[in-house]
Design an enzyme around this catalytic site. Sequence first.
Site, mmCIF file in Angstrom:
data_model
loop_
_atom_site.group_PDB
_atom_site.id
_atom_site.type_symbol
_atom_site.label_atom_id
_atom_site.label_comp_id
_atom_site.label_asym_id
_atom_site.label_seq_id
_atom_site.Cartn_x
_atom_site.Cartn_y
_atom_site.Cartn_z
ATOM 1 N N HIS A 137 44.584 38.587 46.832
ATOM 2 C CA HIS A 137 45.147 40.176 46.044
ATOM 3 C C HIS A 137 44.512 40.747 46.852
ATOM 4 O O HIS A 137 43.352 40.978 47.410
ATOM 5 C CB HIS A 137 44.323 40.394 44.990
ATOM 6 C CG HIS A 137 44.550 41.234 44.079
ATOM 7 N ND1 HIS A 137 45.638 41.323 43.437
ATOM 8 C CD2 HIS A 137 43.770 42.419 44.026
ATOM 9 C CE1 HIS A 137 45.696 41.845 42.472
ATOM 10 N NE2 HIS A 137 44.485 42.916 42.992
ATOM 11 N N THR B 125 42.103 31.676 36.980
ATOM 12 C CA THR B 125 42.173 31.176 36.262
ATOM 13 C C THR B 125 43.078 32.195 35.130
ATOM 14 O O THR B 125 43.873 32.550 35.526
ATOM 15 C CB THR B 125 40.804 31.203 35.336
ATOM 16 O OG1 THR B 125 40.474 33.448 35.215
ATOM 17 C CG2 THR B 125 39.620 31.433 36.345
ATOM 18 N N ASP C 136 42.967 38.010 37.944
ATOM 19 C CA ASP C 136 42.802 38.060 39.014
ATOM 20 C C ASP C 136 40.551 37.730 38.669
ATOM 21 O O ASP C 136 40.336 39.622 38.736
ATOM 22 C CB ASP C 136 42.491 39.824 39.016
ATOM 23 C CG ASP C 136 44.276 40.182 39.512
ATOM 24 O OD1 ASP C 136 44.591 38.767 40.110
ATOM 25 O OD2 ASP C 136 44.947 40.823 39.853
#
Length: 369
Positions: free
Chosen positions: A280, A312, A316
């Site tokens: 990210h 998950t 993020d």
Amino acid sequence: MPADYTPATIADVRRLRDTLDQQGKKLVFTNGCFDLLHAGHVRYLEQARALGDAMVVALNSDASVRVLKGPDRPLNSQNDRAEVMAALRAVDAVVIFDDARATALIEAIRPHVYAKGGDYTVESLNREERSALEAAGSQISILPLVPGRSTTSTINKMLATDCTLASNAKLRLAVLGSGAGSNLRAIISAIQAGTLNAEIAIALSDQSESAFLQIAREAGLSALHVDGGANPRKFSDAAQKEIFEHLERARVDVVVLIGFMRILKDPVISAYAGRIVNVHPSLLPKHKGANAPQLAIDAGDPETGCTVHLVTAEIDAGRILAQATVPVHAGDTAEKLHARIKTEEHKLLPQVLNEWRERGLPVRGAGQP
């Protein structure tokens, strides 16, 4: 010597359907690859046949199986698969079709009943096939799944070896991307340079014309497009299921999201918990979601960077594995800043993947497919 089996034609099946219709009877229709017949298939077909008065099985051709399941499938040729299917007492006719989907066949045959195995729901059926069934007035019947029986699990048992658990075994990666594919190129370069002990088992994209897929194909990888559905941020149920099946067939250790713009959910998130990683363009937990470089500029941050983290169900929010910082310069645009962040991503992501086992992170184990 007996002659090779000759499958039915579409015209043959349509005549069967019309004859049954005139008699007030029903034609049951199902479709699939049926590459390696097992007890789950047999039980499912018997249940499907009981829904009507005759049943036709539409069998994916060898070419369409390769499109759906990758270059290593099918294990058996289309005529051999058709001959085996036709020998089952539940099956009245077998027709082979070349398209990846059975839409055109459904439109031509207009079956009374459409049956599918319990690993599907009505919502997870391919949207084009579902629309064709609804237009034909076909009854859709989802039959119970036989636990523990699948072609993929059977093949994986045959292929399983102790080397999957060895500390020096190559990490088997699935890479998912939507855009330019620069991180994919970085991973390929690291593998070729010997700085990443891994192999890319499969590359998947929700964009059929993406540079990501072009890079993967130029590198000789198994590279497939998955139709994600109408929402550009979320996968349809059918696409989620298709992604999961591709990952299972590829027997991957780690799923790597690189510029992948759609949200994964179950069954992938649960089945690969602790084994999905994303990069990210911010120093998480700051600036989650889209447009992170612009958010860093708008916030007046003196520095930002990139984060490699586990994925998950919450966007993020998974465990942070590594970060690299990048200064924010006066007069930066989001594009300029993102380009410098990318340079760090290209170094950080391969490094984390190469250290995966050393970090004690999970891989596909003896108890997994």
